[in-house]
Scaffold this active site. Sequence first.
Site, mmCIF file in Angstrom:
data_model
loop_
_atom_site.group_PDB
_atom_site.id
_atom_site.type_symbol
_atom_site.label_atom_id
_atom_site.label_comp_id
_atom_site.label_asym_id
_atom_site.label_seq_id
_atom_site.Cartn_x
_atom_site.Cartn_y
_atom_site.Cartn_z
ATOM 1 N N ASP A 267 0.816 -1.226 0.000
ATOM 2 C CA ASP A 267 0.000 0.000 0.000
ATOM 3 C C ASP A 267 0.846 1.271 0.000
ATOM 4 O O ASP A 267 0.464 2.277 0.572
ATOM 5 C CB ASP A 267 -0.967 0.026 1.211
ATOM 6 C CG ASP A 267 -1.794 -1.233 1.303
ATOM 7 O OD1 ASP A 267 -2.322 -1.660 0.265
ATOM 8 O OD2 ASP A 267 -1.887 -1.813 2.401
ATOM 9 N N GLY B 274 -4.705 -4.795 -4.289
ATOM 10 C CA GLY B 274 -5.779 -3.927 -4.744
ATOM 11 C C GLY B 274 -5.187 -2.670 -5.313
ATOM 12 O O GLY B 274 -4.216 -2.141 -4.787
ATOM 13 N N HIS B 275 -5.769 -2.207 -6.382
ATOM 14 C CA HIS B 275 -5.166 -1.093 -7.080
ATOM 15 C C HIS B 275 -6.321 -0.309 -7.719
ATOM 16 O O HIS B 275 -7.043 -0.858 -8.536
ATOM 17 C CB HIS B 275 -4.220 -1.748 -8.097
ATOM 18 C CG HIS B 275 -3.588 -0.837 -9.070
ATOM 19 N ND1 HIS B 275 -2.528 -1.239 -9.848
ATOM 20 C CD2 HIS B 275 -3.850 0.427 -9.415
ATOM 21 C CE1 HIS B 275 -2.179 -0.249 -10.618
ATOM 22 N NE2 HIS B 275 -2.959 0.761 -10.381
ATOM 23 N N LYS C 183 1.937 2.149 -5.034
ATOM 24 C CA LYS C 183 2.580 1.607 -6.246
ATOM 25 C C LYS C 183 1.724 1.868 -7.467
ATOM 26 O O LYS C 183 2.222 2.074 -8.557
ATOM 27 C CB LYS C 183 2.788 0.080 -6.115
ATOM 28 C CG LYS C 183 3.827 -0.308 -5.097
ATOM 29 C CD LYS C 183 4.053 -1.803 -5.086
ATOM 30 C CE LYS C 183 2.912 -2.591 -4.487
ATOM 31 N NZ LYS C 183 2.642 -2.334 -3.066
ATOM 32 N N GLN D 202 1.953 -6.104 -2.949
ATOM 33 C CA GLN D 202 2.361 -6.149 -1.528
ATOM 34 C C GLN D 202 3.712 -5.412 -1.348
ATOM 35 O O GLN D 202 4.014 -4.529 -2.125
ATOM 36 C CB GLN D 202 2.449 -7.589 -1.006
ATOM 37 C CG GLN D 202 1.084 -8.253 -0.820
ATOM 38 C CD GLN D 202 0.557 -8.907 -2.086
ATOM 39 O OE1 GLN D 202 1.281 -9.583 -2.784
ATOM 40 N NE2 GLN D 202 -0.702 -8.713 -2.388
HETATM 41 P P1 IMP Z 1 -2.648 -12.795 2.596
HETATM 42 O O1 IMP Z 1 -1.744 -12.279 1.522
HETATM 43 O O2 IMP Z 1 -4.108 -12.608 2.290
HETATM 44 O O3 IMP Z 1 -2.337 -14.197 2.998
HETATM 45 O O4 IMP Z 1 -2.395 -11.909 3.914
HETATM 46 C C1 IMP Z 1 -1.178 -11.967 4.653
HETATM 47 C C2 IMP Z 1 -0.775 -10.589 5.167
HETATM 48 O O5 IMP Z 1 -0.413 -9.760 4.077
HETATM 49 C C3 IMP Z 1 -1.881 -9.846 5.915
HETATM 50 O O6 IMP Z 1 -1.289 -9.071 6.944
HETATM 51 C C4 IMP Z 1 -2.465 -8.917 4.859
HETATM 52 O O7 IMP Z 1 -3.086 -7.788 5.420
HETATM 53 C C5 IMP Z 1 -1.196 -8.564 4.089
HETATM 54 N N1 IMP Z 1 -1.459 -8.173 2.697
HETATM 55 C C6 IMP Z 1 -1.780 -8.986 1.672
HETATM 56 N N2 IMP Z 1 -1.926 -8.291 0.541
HETATM 57 C C7 IMP Z 1 -1.691 -7.009 0.844
HETATM 58 C C8 IMP Z 1 -1.664 -5.798 0.070
HETATM 59 O O8 IMP Z 1 -1.871 -5.773 -1.143
HETATM 60 N N3 IMP Z 1 -1.343 -4.664 0.762
HETATM 61 C C9 IMP Z 1 -1.056 -4.675 2.082
HETATM 62 N N4 IMP Z 1 -1.066 -5.767 2.840
HETATM 63 C C10 IMP Z 1 -1.383 -6.931 2.224
#
Ligand code: IMP
Length: 433
Positions: free
Chosen positions: A13, A40-41, A16, A231
């Site tokens: 977040d 998410g974008h 990007k 991420q």
């Molecule tokens: P998962 O990727 O759904 O397994 O989540 C694992 C961790 O990564 C959690 O703390 C989520 O909040 C974080 N996370 C996953 N995708 C994103 C993203 O696009 N932005 C920020 N945090 C993310």
Amino acid sequence: MAGTLVIGAQWGDEGKGKITDFLAKDADIVVRFQGGNNAGHTVVVNGKKMKLHQLPSGVIYGKKAMMGAGMVIDPKVLVDEIASLGKKNPDLVIDPRMHVIMPWHKELDTAEEEEGDTDSNGNEGGGSDGKIGTTKRGIGPCYADRAARSGVRFEDLINDKRLQARIEEILPIKAKTLEHVYNKKPGFTSGAVFEEYCLLGKKLLEYVGDVSLEVSEALDAGKNVLFEGAQGTFLDIDFGTYPYVTSSHPISGGAAVGVGIPAAKLNRVIAIVKAYTTRVGNGPFPAELEGKQAEELREKGGEFGTTTGRPRRVGWLDLCMLRTSHRINGFTELAITKLDVLSGIKPLKVAVEYEMSGKRFRYFPYSSRSVEKSKIIYAEFAGFDLEKGKKYEKVSDLPKGAQEYLEFIEHEVGVPIKIISTGAERGETIINN
Ligand code: IMP
């Protein structure tokens, strides 16, 4: 441009999206290499807000978009995302090696999170013991099955016989796990899953292609390929704050593995650095702010998740994180986003070192437990005010306080700042050549 990589330097977040959109116009191909619809974008097209979760942002500009083998794909979400683009199908290539998120992955992700959501007395929702705070999109269970060799690949999804065989082999085990380990009734049956996923495979069949081969040939032909990270570095499965991480490699090395090209072909690595720090989900966050100050920063920065809408945790910029991020990723330049959000916050603090057992450290510790025990040493800045709506064209147009803040980051991380974002609009971007 050749092989340009956009990497989140913090916990995701970082903004990007804006920088990727900015760079996508000069790219021939935009390729994603890890993650799935946990990302998410938000993109605004002809005044319409669109949320992309899996498609590389290049599709918006009619660029060739590719999804590399290192991603995981939710075909249901992807079909909807493609439909949301309008009538014309995108110029999209999906690598057949990529793993597919199946219904059991989503149910297991939710069940595991609920299981973790108990305090030490076993009360539900009582604490964060063991709970990662995932997006519940099935990302972790899907990557786990990839490693355990019990996954379904995109090449299986688009072949009826193979899909049926994979479902028959895997589904009964997943149903038993949900029933007997998590005490949950599975919401899927083999006939219904086959019918639904077979149809999804047919809808996506036209996009199958060898992304590794196509990207290699494009780079050899001197084309510009933009590698879009999702991420951030501290969510990396190995180098992040384990276990509070995602299940893929959002670091620069992940791009080579996730697409299937030599790392040496990536010659520009852009770090996307938010001017402060945020994180969604649980896990250590040394420079975190709390109370009123945190609420103000969260509101000002609009820090609510694009994918889940969760409020993001917020804190000061952390140079131990950024130095570590540079060490891992090999940044060639920094792009600082959301500088405008810090306008009016006085004084500003920046974490410069951590102190543990009387010793000072300039890098982020490898263990999440050590992070929790560290004392943070801050540098303080007077702060600055930016004029709302003003288009700052050069760094020298910025107030002295902002210049000082940026120079300090550049000096401490040892990487030049080439892009500064001072607002959400495309025009609110300084290119610092
Ligand atoms: P998962 O990727 O759904 O397994 O989540 C694992 C961790 O990564 C959690 O703390 C989520 O909040 C974080 N996370 C996953 N995708 C994103 C993203 O696009 N932005 C920020 N945090 C993310």
